[in-house]
Design an enzyme around this catalytic site. Structure first.
Site, PDB file in Angstrom:
ATOM      1  N   HIS A  17      25.722   7.744  -7.179  1.00 20.09           N
ATOM      2  CA  HIS A  17      24.554   8.391  -6.548  1.00 20.09           C
ATOM      3  C   HIS A  17      23.828   9.275  -7.576  1.00 20.09           C
ATOM      4  O   HIS A  17      22.605   9.268  -7.659  1.00 20.09           O
ATOM      5  CB  HIS A  17      24.996   9.305  -5.391  1.00 20.09           C
ATOM      6  CG  HIS A  17      25.582   8.609  -4.201  1.00 20.09           C
ATOM      7  ND1 HIS A  17      26.814   8.934  -3.687  1.00 20.09           N
ATOM      8  CD2 HIS A  17      25.101   7.621  -3.408  1.00 20.09           C
ATOM      9  CE1 HIS A  17      27.062   8.178  -2.632  1.00 20.09           C
ATOM     10  NE2 HIS A  17      26.055   7.373  -2.439  1.00 20.09           N
ATOM     11  N   LYS A  41      29.047   4.853  11.854  1.00 16.72           N
ATOM     12  CA  LYS A  41      30.035   5.209  10.822  1.00 16.72           C
ATOM     13  C   LYS A  41      30.911   6.389  11.231  1.00 16.72           C
ATOM     14  O   LYS A  41      30.450   7.301  11.905  1.00 16.72           O
ATOM     15  CB  LYS A  41      29.313   5.579   9.523  1.00 16.72           C
ATOM     16  CG  LYS A  41      28.743   4.390   8.780  1.00 16.72           C
ATOM     17  CD  LYS A  41      28.313   4.790   7.386  1.00 16.72           C
ATOM     18  CE  LYS A  41      27.805   3.575   6.614  1.00 16.72           C
ATOM     19  NZ  LYS A  41      27.402   3.924   5.255  1.00 16.72           N
ATOM     20  N   ARG A  90      23.434  -2.181  -6.229  1.00 11.35           N
ATOM     21  CA  ARG A  90      24.564  -2.514  -7.092  1.00 11.35           C
ATOM     22  C   ARG A  90      24.743  -4.013  -7.232  1.00 11.35           C
ATOM     23  O   ARG A  90      25.354  -4.487  -8.180  1.00 11.35           O
ATOM     24  CB  ARG A  90      25.862  -1.907  -6.524  1.00 11.35           C
ATOM     25  CG  ARG A  90      25.945  -0.416  -6.671  1.00 11.35           C
ATOM     26  CD  ARG A  90      26.925   0.182  -5.717  1.00 11.35           C
ATOM     27  NE  ARG A  90      26.421   0.080  -4.350  1.00 11.35           N
ATOM     28  CZ  ARG A  90      26.975   0.657  -3.302  1.00 11.35           C
ATOM     29  NH1 ARG A  90      28.069   1.356  -3.460  1.00 11.35           N
ATOM     30  NH2 ARG A  90      26.455   0.526  -2.106  1.00 11.35           N
ATOM     31  N   SER A 128      31.233   4.976  -2.178  1.00  8.75           N
ATOM     32  CA  SER A 128      31.954   6.032  -1.444  1.00  8.75           C
ATOM     33  C   SER A 128      33.126   5.421  -0.687  1.00  8.75           C
ATOM     34  O   SER A 128      34.186   6.048  -0.566  1.00  8.75           O
ATOM     35  CB  SER A 128      31.010   6.732  -0.464  1.00  8.75           C
ATOM     36  OG  SER A 128      29.969   7.376  -1.146  1.00  8.75           O
TER      37      SER A 128
END
Ligand code: ADP
Length: 151
Positions: A17, A41, A90, A128
């Site tokens: 990040h 989540k 990514r 994460s």
């Protein structure tokens, strides 16, 4: 003033990040790191702790502001006068996930544009989710998260 919002869970903030934010900093006058609540989540770290870590990482950086929000990201942008949403990519998986969200956000507010940053190669496997998994099993995340999170 060029204002951008970098929305995410930041559970916890990672060096990936931070890398995205460093890439974005020269391009914008203000970046609001916006910690959202995704109702699908479950978080490992509570929101005040996640916010405090990010504030500490960027303390002294005038262009960065940290906020929490519980609304649509485009509404949050409108309320804060931001015209750009920042996201990191990514992999093609990230791209396929982000694409419909970016289209939808544009549909909801055509004045907000999503800007993508390609993850640096050395951070392209950092997430994460993986970090939470390593932490759960007592592994070493020294190279993956800022010192604030390590403590
Ligand atoms: P979200 O729940 O919105 O996906 P995250 O905190 O997982 O929140 O991610 C926020 C943004 O940061 C996303 O755009 C994600 O793709 C990006 N990101 C996460 N890790 C990295 C990394 N290692 N390199 C580049 N971008 C990243």
């Amino acid at each position: 003033m060029k204002k951008a919002v970098f929305p995410g869970s930041f559970d916890p903030i990672t060096n990936g990040h931070i890398d995205v934010i460093q890439k974005a900093l020269p391009l914008f006058d203000k970046i609001i790191i916006a910690i959202g609540t995704n109702t699908t989540k479950n978080y490992m770290f509570d929101i005040s702790r996640r916010k405090a870590w990010i504030e500490d990482v960027f303390k002294g950086e005038q262009k960065i502001e940290v906020q929490t929000y519980q609304s649509l990201t485009v509404d949050f942008c409108r309320e804060n006068g931001a015209s750009f949403i920042l996201r990191g990519l990514r992999s093609t998986l990230d791209f396929e996930y982000e694409k419909p969200i970016a289209y939808l956000n544009h549909e909801l507010n055509s004045e907000v544009e999503t800007v993508f940053f390609l993850a640096s190669q050395n951070f392209s496997s950092v997430s994460s989710t993986i970090i939470r998994e390593i932490i759960r099993y007592g592994g070493d995340v020294t190279k993956l998260v800022p010192s604030q999170v390590l403590k």
